[in-house]
Design a protein around this motif. Structure first.
Motif, PDB file in Angstrom:
ATOM      1  N   SER A  76       9.645  48.322 -37.331  1.00 38.17           N
ATOM      2  CA  SER A  76      10.261  47.824 -36.096  1.00 38.17           C
ATOM      3  C   SER A  76      10.812  48.972 -35.258  1.00 38.17           C
ATOM      4  O   SER A  76      10.780  48.930 -34.032  1.00 38.17           O
ATOM      5  CB  SER A  76      11.340  46.804 -36.405  1.00 38.17           C
ATOM      6  OG  SER A  76      12.390  47.403 -37.125  1.00 38.17           O
ATOM      7  N   ALA A  77      11.316  50.029 -35.912  1.00 32.04           N
ATOM      8  CA  ALA A  77      11.802  51.198 -35.174  1.00 32.04           C
ATOM      9  C   ALA A  77      10.659  51.906 -34.469  1.00 32.04           C
ATOM     10  O   ALA A  77      10.780  52.320 -33.318  1.00 32.04           O
ATOM     11  CB  ALA A  77      12.520  52.158 -36.115  1.00 32.04           C
ATOM     12  N   GLY A 116      16.028  58.278 -36.423  1.00 32.63           N
ATOM     13  CA  GLY A 116      16.947  57.471 -35.639  1.00 32.63           C
ATOM     14  C   GLY A 116      16.431  57.190 -34.243  1.00 32.63           C
ATOM     15  O   GLY A 116      15.601  57.915 -33.709  1.00 32.63           O
ATOM     16  N   LEU A 117      16.913  56.100 -33.679  1.00 34.01           N
ATOM     17  CA  LEU A 117      16.637  55.719 -32.296  1.00 34.01           C
ATOM     18  C   LEU A 117      17.973  55.474 -31.601  1.00 34.01           C
ATOM     19  O   LEU A 117      18.870  54.860 -32.177  1.00 34.01           O
ATOM     20  CB  LEU A 117      15.803  54.439 -32.234  1.00 34.01           C
ATOM     21  CG  LEU A 117      14.379  54.521 -32.717  1.00 34.01           C
ATOM     22  CD1 LEU A 117      13.759  53.134 -32.741  1.00 34.01           C
ATOM     23  CD2 LEU A 117      13.557  55.434 -31.843  1.00 34.01           C
ATOM     24  N   VAL A 120      23.461  51.315 -28.384  1.00 30.80           N
ATOM     25  CA  VAL A 120      22.899  50.919 -29.670  1.00 30.80           C
ATOM     26  C   VAL A 120      22.207  52.111 -30.322  1.00 30.80           C
ATOM     27  O   VAL A 120      21.401  52.792 -29.697  1.00 30.80           O
ATOM     28  CB  VAL A 120      21.889  49.765 -29.500  1.00 30.80           C
ATOM     29  CG1 VAL A 120      21.284  49.370 -30.828  1.00 30.80           C
ATOM     30  CG2 VAL A 120      22.558  48.569 -28.834  1.00 30.80           C
ATOM     31  N   SER A 121      22.514  52.342 -31.589  1.00 27.24           N
ATOM     32  CA  SER A 121      21.866  53.383 -32.373  1.00 27.24           C
ATOM     33  C   SER A 121      21.382  52.805 -33.677  1.00 27.24           C
ATOM     34  O   SER A 121      22.061  51.997 -34.307  1.00 27.24           O
ATOM     35  CB  SER A 121      22.833  54.533 -32.664  1.00 27.24           C
ATOM     36  OG  SER A 121      23.195  55.189 -31.483  1.00 27.24           O
ATOM     37  N   LEU A 122      20.205  53.219 -34.103  1.00 28.91           N
ATOM     38  CA  LEU A 122      19.628  52.803 -35.355  1.00 28.91           C
ATOM     39  C   LEU A 122      19.229  54.048 -36.109  1.00 28.91           C
ATOM     40  O   LEU A 122      18.500  54.895 -35.573  1.00 28.91           O
ATOM     41  CB  LEU A 122      18.403  51.912 -35.099  1.00 28.91           C
ATOM     42  CG  LEU A 122      17.594  51.492 -36.307  1.00 28.91           C
ATOM     43  CD1 LEU A 122      18.425  50.570 -37.191  1.00 28.91           C
ATOM     44  CD2 LEU A 122      16.327  50.784 -35.866  1.00 28.91           C
ATOM     45  N   TYR A 123      19.709  54.202 -37.350  1.00 24.67           N
ATOM     46  CA  TYR A 123      19.411  55.379 -38.145  1.00 24.67           C
ATOM     47  C   TYR A 123      19.081  54.948 -39.562  1.00 24.67           C
ATOM     48  O   TYR A 123      19.779  54.125 -40.141  1.00 24.67           O
ATOM     49  CB  TYR A 123      20.614  56.331 -38.168  1.00 24.67           C
ATOM     50  CG  TYR A 123      20.351  57.607 -38.908  1.00 24.67           C
ATOM     51  CD1 TYR A 123      19.657  58.649 -38.305  1.00 24.67           C
ATOM     52  CD2 TYR A 123      20.774  57.790 -40.214  1.00 24.67           C
ATOM     53  CE1 TYR A 123      19.400  59.824 -38.986  1.00 24.67           C
ATOM     54  CE2 TYR A 123      20.534  58.949 -40.893  1.00 24.67           C
ATOM     55  CZ  TYR A 123      19.845  59.972 -40.282  1.00 24.67           C
ATOM     56  OH  TYR A 123      19.585  61.134 -40.966  1.00 24.67           O
TER      57      TYR A 123
END
Length: 60
Positions: free
Chosen positions: A13-14, A48-49, A54-57
Motif C-alpha cells: 500500500s505504501a 517511509g512516506l 501524515v507520516s508512514l514509516y
C-alpha cells in the motif's frame, strides 16, 4: 506468518500510494544500515512516506 503478510500488505500500500495511483506521487525515504558488533553483523533500515501531517514509516 501473519505478521509477515501484514508487513507485505503495508509495504504494497505504501508503494501504491507512492507511485501516484490515487493522486500526485510521493517520494519515499529509505534508510539502510549494515554494522558489526561483538555479537556479529546486523542489518537494519526502513522506508517511509511523508505527505502533509501524515507520516508512514516501516522499519526492519
Amino acid at each position: 506468518m501473519t505478521l509477515i503478510r501484514a508487513a507485505l500488505i503495508l509495504a504494497f500500500s505504501a508503494v501504491l500510494s507512492g507511485c501516484g495511483a490515487d493522486g500526485e506521487p510521493v517520494q519515499p525515504s529509505l534508510n539502510a544500515h549494515v554494522g558489526l558488533s561483538s555479537g556479529g553483523a546486523y542489518v537494519s533500515g526502513g522506508i517511509g512516506l511523508h505527505q502533509g501531517p501524515v507520516s508512514l514509516y516501516m522499519g526492519f
